[in-house]
Design a protein around this motif. Structure first.
Motif, PDB file in Angstrom:
ATOM      1  N   ASP A 103       0.929  -1.390   0.097  1.00 41.97           N
ATOM      2  CA  ASP A 103      -0.015  -0.258   0.012  1.00 41.97           C
ATOM      3  C   ASP A 103       0.910   1.170   0.125  1.00 41.97           C
ATOM      4  O   ASP A 103       0.743   2.010   0.747  1.00 41.97           O
ATOM      5  N   GLY A 104       1.733   1.328  -0.729  1.00 39.30           N
ATOM      6  CA  GLY A 104       2.547   2.626  -1.114  1.00 39.30           C
ATOM      7  C   GLY A 104       3.368   2.925   0.255  1.00 39.30           C
ATOM      8  O   GLY A 104       4.433   2.280   0.303  1.00 39.30           O
ATOM      9  N   ASP A 105       3.176   3.974   0.990  1.00 39.95           N
ATOM     10  CA  ASP A 105       3.743   4.486   1.915  1.00 39.95           C
ATOM     11  C   ASP A 105       3.670   3.727   3.105  1.00 39.95           C
ATOM     12  O   ASP A 105       4.617   4.050   4.257  1.00 39.95           O
ATOM     13  N   ASN A 106       3.141   2.102   3.066  1.00 38.64           N
ATOM     14  CA  ASN A 106       3.417   1.498   4.220  1.00 38.64           C
ATOM     15  C   ASN A 106       4.748   0.996   4.185  1.00 38.64           C
ATOM     16  O   ASN A 106       5.182  -0.148   5.044  1.00 38.64           O
ATOM     17  N   VAL A 107       5.407   0.835   2.952  1.00 44.75           N
ATOM     18  CA  VAL A 107       6.612   0.052   2.872  1.00 44.75           C
ATOM     19  C   VAL A 107       8.008   1.251   3.318  1.00 44.75           C
ATOM     20  O   VAL A 107       7.833   2.290   2.877  1.00 44.75           O
ATOM     21  N   VAL A 108       8.743   0.730   4.056  1.00 43.09           N
ATOM     22  CA  VAL A 108       9.889   1.280   4.560  1.00 43.09           C
ATOM     23  C   VAL A 108      10.960   1.615   3.467  1.00 43.09           C
ATOM     24  O   VAL A 108      11.405   0.618   2.733  1.00 43.09           O
ATOM     25  N   SER A 109      11.325   2.913   3.088  1.00 46.51           N
ATOM     26  CA  SER A 109      12.213   3.065   2.193  1.00 46.51           C
ATOM     27  C   SER A 109      13.291   3.966   2.706  1.00 46.51           C
ATOM     28  O   SER A 109      12.845   5.224   3.418  1.00 46.51           O
ATOM     29  N   PHE A 110      14.600   3.526   3.030  1.00 48.89           N
ATOM     30  CA  PHE A 110      15.468   4.182   3.650  1.00 48.89           C
ATOM     31  C   PHE A 110      16.366   5.394   2.973  1.00 48.89           C
ATOM     32  O   PHE A 110      16.856   6.378   3.508  1.00 48.89           O
ATOM     33  N   ASP A 111      15.406   5.794   1.534  1.00 50.67           N
ATOM     34  CA  ASP A 111      15.911   6.869   1.018  1.00 50.67           C
ATOM     35  C   ASP A 111      14.699   8.044   1.125  1.00 50.67           C
ATOM     36  O   ASP A 111      14.832   9.011   0.364  1.00 50.67           O
ATOM     37  N   TYR A 143      -3.655   7.700  19.697  1.00 46.57           N
ATOM     38  CA  TYR A 143      -2.736   7.472  18.495  1.00 46.57           C
ATOM     39  C   TYR A 143      -2.461   8.708  17.935  1.00 46.57           C
ATOM     40  O   TYR A 143      -2.971   9.845  17.884  1.00 46.57           O
ATOM     41  N   GLY A 144      -1.748   8.541  16.844  1.00 42.24           N
ATOM     42  CA  GLY A 144      -1.188   9.827  16.105  1.00 42.24           C
ATOM     43  C   GLY A 144      -0.219   9.253  14.749  1.00 42.24           C
ATOM     44  O   GLY A 144       0.071   8.103  14.635  1.00 42.24           O
ATOM     45  N   HIS A 145       0.268  10.438  13.984  1.00 40.05           N
ATOM     46  CA  HIS A 145       1.197  10.132  12.978  1.00 40.05           C
ATOM     47  C   HIS A 145       2.412  10.898  13.157  1.00 40.05           C
ATOM     48  O   HIS A 145       2.274  11.883  13.532  1.00 40.05           O
ATOM     49  N   PHE A 146       3.520  10.431  12.496  1.00 42.47           N
ATOM     50  CA  PHE A 146       4.754  11.156  12.448  1.00 42.47           C
ATOM     51  C   PHE A 146       5.459  10.676  11.097  1.00 42.47           C
ATOM     52  O   PHE A 146       5.414   9.666  10.779  1.00 42.47           O
ATOM     53  N   ASN A 147       6.353  11.644  10.759  1.00 38.41           N
ATOM     54  CA  ASN A 147       7.258  11.523   9.823  1.00 38.41           C
ATOM     55  C   ASN A 147       8.701  11.539  10.253  1.00 38.41           C
ATOM     56  O   ASN A 147       9.112  12.225  11.047  1.00 38.41           O
ATOM     57  N   ILE A 148       9.518  10.719   9.465  1.00 32.89           N
ATOM     58  CA  ILE A 148      11.024  10.538   9.571  1.00 32.89           C
ATOM     59  C   ILE A 148      11.753  10.633   8.633  1.00 32.89           C
ATOM     60  O   ILE A 148      11.489  10.013   7.470  1.00 32.89           O
ATOM     61  N   ASP A 149      12.903  11.683   8.600  1.00 32.58           N
ATOM     62  CA  ASP A 149      13.952  11.581   7.489  1.00 32.58           C
ATOM     63  C   ASP A 149      14.609  10.472   7.604  1.00 32.58           C
ATOM     64  O   ASP A 149      15.844  10.553   8.387  1.00 32.58           O
ATOM     65  N   LEU A 150      14.597   9.581   6.727  1.00 31.81           N
ATOM     66  CA  LEU A 150      15.476   8.174   7.142  1.00 31.81           C
ATOM     67  C   LEU A 150      16.748   8.326   6.373  1.00 31.81           C
ATOM     68  O   LEU A 150      17.800   7.360   6.790  1.00 31.81           O
ATOM     69  N   THR A 151      17.009   9.088   5.588  1.00 35.53           N
ATOM     70  CA  THR A 151      18.192   9.315   5.036  1.00 35.53           C
ATOM     71  C   THR A 151      19.232   9.866   5.985  1.00 35.53           C
ATOM     72  O   THR A 151      20.565   9.703   6.056  1.00 35.53           O
TER      73      THR A 151
END
Length: 412
Positions: A103-111, A143-151
């Protein structure tokens, strides 16, 4: 770690919550969730990777390899998580198959410069300690949401992971991460409302209907109260089904509480039909019916079965500690009901004895009035000395004779 796709993480959360979870993506459907709760001995932590296919309890995924670095702090890592499609086990005709969730953004991408995650905290009124990775968890309280810059938090090789930093507790600060939209408080209203309605029906409404009939002798009010109770029981069953679909342990509807609940509510509807049909027949023929006897016999059994199922329900939902308060409430109401019915029974017995005594006295009085055959007077009794009218001595006409016209006599 880019070369092997491993994800190392550090997680701290309030100890008062029964569990805590972080999931990939911006929604629950298809998310890989890392659920953490106390171990059985409460000296360690259980880390349970789970997959969820909707806004329901996530299910343990044994294909996701997540381990703890330190059992006293939630420091762990999941192998080969980068660009991995999350899967969900399902059983088809006895065999287990896996469905892909991509489902798109459910997949973790280190970039990913803004990799979305979700988080949740379990309720504080539940005490969870279990070594099983598929232990039942209750609906989140926040519950809640957050974003991380994995790079900014990615290294090229496993050797570059600073293990000593991962084991640190209480010294972490947020970098390159931000909350999205704030936090949301939540609660499991369907389960609580189901408990309230069903317990109220069998502990309060139905007993009040019995009081209307047996104590106050108000048949219509009895019928209305039992009808309202049956309607509420149907609503309670609907809420129970809704709540059952949220949790893994109740989705199959094969637990003793659920089976007894369906049987009791079904019997309640049959009981309502018996009472209504008996009432119609009684109004038409003015005599008791076999349906009335059945209605009177099965009513207490159904009510007691519904009350007993409440104890099974609290145990089934993980709130067995509620059984103490529930038992006290049941004891108070049913003690009052039994006392009221006993008083009504004694009152009816007293009234019956009074009616029988009055009838006996009237009969004895009638027996005492012995009539004299020749004096034309009544001997004994309260009417002693009252003259009787003369008895006609003429022979009545034969039926074969012509009917003679009879002159009307003046009535006085």
């Amino acid at each position: 770690v880019k070369d092997v796709g491993d994800l190392y993480f550090h997680l701290e959360a309030p100890a008062e919550n029964s569990w805590v979870a972080v999931g990939t993506g911006s929604q629950m459907k298809g998310s890989l969730m890392l659920v953490v709760y106390r171990s059985e001995d409460e000296k360690g932590i259980t880390l349970s990777p789970r997959i969820v296919n909707g806004n329901v309890e996530p299910s343990y995924d044994d294909q996701t390899n997540c381990q703890l670095n330190n059992v006293y702090a939630v420091n762990g890592y999941c192998k080969d998580i980068n660009h991995k499609s999350h899967t969900k086990q399902r059983r088809y005709n006895g065999s287990i198959k896996r469905e892909e969730h991509n489902d798109g953004d459910n997949v973790v991408s280190f970039d990913n410069l803004q990799q979305p995650f979700i988080f949740a905290l379990g309720p504080t009124d539940r005490h969870l300690h279990d070594d099983r990775k598929d232990a039942d968890i209750r609906r989140h309280s926040m519950y809640g949401h957050f974003n991380i810059d994995l790079t900014k938090s990615t290294v090229e090789r496993s050797e570059d992971v600073a293990q000593d930093e991962l084991s640190a507790i209480g010294t972490w600060e947020n970098y390159n991460a931000q909350i999205v939209g704030g936090t949301t408080k939540d609660r499991d209203w369907s389960g609580n409302l189901h408990s309230l309605i069903m317990c109220g029906v069998f502990v309060i409404l139905f007993p009040i209907g019995v009081v209307f009939l047996r104590l106050l002798e108000m048949v219509k009010w009895h019928a209305w109260m039992q009808g309202i109770g049956a309607a509420c029981a149907l609503c309670g069953v609907g809420l129970g089904i809704w709540a059952g679909l949220e949790y893994n342990h109740s989705k199959r509807f094969n637990s003793p509480h659920q089976l007894v609940g369906f049987a009791v509510v079904g019997a309640t509807l049959v009981q309502l039909a018996l009472g209504f049909t008996h009432h119609l027949l009684y109004k038409k023929h003015h005599r008791p019916t076999i349906l009335g006897y059945m209605h009177r016999f099965f009513g207490p059994l159904i009510m007691l079965a519904g009350v007993a199922n409440g104890f099974l329900g609290f145990k089934f939902s993980g709130g067995i500690y509620h059984n103490l308060m529930y038992g006290i409430i049941v004891g108070v109401f049913f003690t009052g009901l039994v006392g009221a019915l006993f008083w009504a029974h004694k009152r009816r017995q007293t009234k019956r004895r009074v009616d029988e005594r009055i009838a006996d006295e009237a009969y004895e009085e009638f027996k005492g009035e012995n009539r004299g055959p020749s004096s034309g007077q009544v001997w004994g009794g309260p009417h002693h000395g009252i003259e009787m009218r003369e008895i006609p001595t003429e022979v009545p006409p034969s039926y074969e004779d012509e009917v003679r016209p009879v002159e009307p006599k003046t009535m006085v």
